[in-house]
Design a protein around this motif. Structure first.
Motif, PDB file in Angstrom:
ATOM      1  N   THR A 198     -40.850  -8.993  -5.524  1.00 23.02           N
ATOM      2  CA  THR A 198     -41.732  -8.354  -4.551  1.00 23.02           C
ATOM      3  C   THR A 198     -41.062  -8.364  -3.182  1.00 23.02           C
ATOM      4  O   THR A 198     -40.110  -9.101  -2.958  1.00 23.02           O
ATOM      5  CB  THR A 198     -43.090  -9.066  -4.442  1.00 23.02           C
ATOM      6  N   LYS A 220     -39.698   0.397  -9.617  1.00 24.51           N
ATOM      7  CA  LYS A 220     -40.686   1.272 -10.257  1.00 24.51           C
ATOM      8  C   LYS A 220     -40.280   1.614 -11.694  1.00 24.51           C
ATOM      9  O   LYS A 220     -41.070   2.142 -12.455  1.00 24.51           O
ATOM     10  CB  LYS A 220     -40.864   2.577  -9.458  1.00 24.51           C
ATOM     11  N   TRP A 244     -46.551  -1.900   5.926  1.00 23.12           N
ATOM     12  CA  TRP A 244     -47.705  -2.808   5.873  1.00 23.12           C
ATOM     13  C   TRP A 244     -47.587  -3.912   6.906  1.00 23.12           C
ATOM     14  O   TRP A 244     -48.589  -4.353   7.468  1.00 23.12           O
ATOM     15  CB  TRP A 244     -47.876  -3.391   4.467  1.00 23.12           C
ATOM     16  N   LYS A 299     -54.208  -0.578   0.918  1.00 20.83           N
ATOM     17  CA  LYS A 299     -53.143  -0.587  -0.081  1.00 20.83           C
ATOM     18  C   LYS A 299     -53.696  -0.631  -1.502  1.00 20.83           C
ATOM     19  O   LYS A 299     -54.672  -1.325  -1.780  1.00 20.83           O
ATOM     20  CB  LYS A 299     -52.235  -1.799   0.150  1.00 20.83           C
ATOM     21  N   ASP A 356     -49.423  -6.207  -8.009  1.00 17.51           N
ATOM     22  CA  ASP A 356     -48.153  -6.339  -7.297  1.00 17.51           C
ATOM     23  C   ASP A 356     -48.126  -7.390  -6.194  1.00 17.51           C
ATOM     24  O   ASP A 356     -47.350  -7.311  -5.264  1.00 17.51           O
ATOM     25  CB  ASP A 356     -47.698  -4.989  -6.759  1.00 17.51           C
ATOM     26  N   ALA A 361     -49.287  -1.369  -9.205  1.00 18.76           N
ATOM     27  CA  ALA A 361     -48.159  -0.442  -9.139  1.00 18.76           C
ATOM     28  C   ALA A 361     -47.813   0.002 -10.552  1.00 18.76           C
ATOM     29  O   ALA A 361     -47.788  -0.814 -11.477  1.00 18.76           O
ATOM     30  CB  ALA A 361     -46.954  -1.127  -8.486  1.00 18.76           C
ATOM     31  N   ARG A 409     -47.765  -7.361  -0.134  1.00 20.82           N
ATOM     32  CA  ARG A 409     -46.594  -7.406  -1.005  1.00 20.82           C
ATOM     33  C   ARG A 409     -46.625  -6.238  -1.984  1.00 20.82           C
ATOM     34  O   ARG A 409     -47.676  -5.743  -2.351  1.00 20.82           O
ATOM     35  CB  ARG A 409     -46.548  -8.734  -1.754  1.00 20.82           C
ATOM     36  N   ALA A 410     -45.430  -5.821  -2.411  1.00 22.98           N
ATOM     37  CA  ALA A 410     -45.310  -4.724  -3.372  1.00 22.98           C
ATOM     38  C   ALA A 410     -44.163  -5.046  -4.320  1.00 22.98           C
ATOM     39  O   ALA A 410     -43.202  -5.721  -3.947  1.00 22.98           O
ATOM     40  CB  ALA A 410     -45.035  -3.410  -2.647  1.00 22.98           C
TER      41      ALA A 410
END
Length: 135
Positions: free
Chosen positions: A85, A119, A91, A28, A63, A32, A114-115
């Protein structure tokens, strides 16, 4: 050691290495890209109380944790925003297969799976004069 035995040893070694680190930890991206805009333009964007630039701007953010954003422009009320997040399904599943729960534990403990959920962030700032008249 025969040719097949060497292949088996290599396969076991590779799987063992992957078992020690989670899938998201390996593959990953760690940041971001987030676009920030405001009405009116030219608001200062601060991330975790650090000024990063003026809108419109695109920033690369780590992120692992939610980002706390503050928009400031003279003559307008400051506005805050939190970019939450989440754990993308790819994932979570990718941590389980093929290495099992070890990958899940590693990715969960490190936060690498985590993301950031957004965006793009667009904020409309309220004029101090408009706010004062409405009270």
């Amino acid at each position: 050691m025969g040719k097949i035995s060497k292949v088996i040893v290599i396969c076991i070694s590779v799987v063992s290495c992957f078992a020690l680190i989670g899938c998201a930890t390996i593959f990953k991206e760690k940041t971001a890209g987030i676009s920030f805009t405001s009405e009116p333009e030219g608001a200062t964007v601060s991330i975790d109380n650090i000024p990063m630039g003026k809108t419109p701007i695109r920033l690369e953010l780590i992120d692992k944790e939610p980002a706390r954003v503050l928009f400031h422009k003279d003559g307008y009320e400051d506005k805050g925003h939190i970019i939450p997040t989440y754990v993308p399904l790819k994932w979570a599943l990718g941590s389980i297969f093929p290495v099992g729960w070890i990958g899940v534990i590693v990715d969960a403990c490190t936060g690498n799976w985590r993301a950031l959920k957004e965006k793009e962030v667009h904020i409309k700032l309220d004029s101090i004069e408009t706010t004062t008249k409405n009270k």
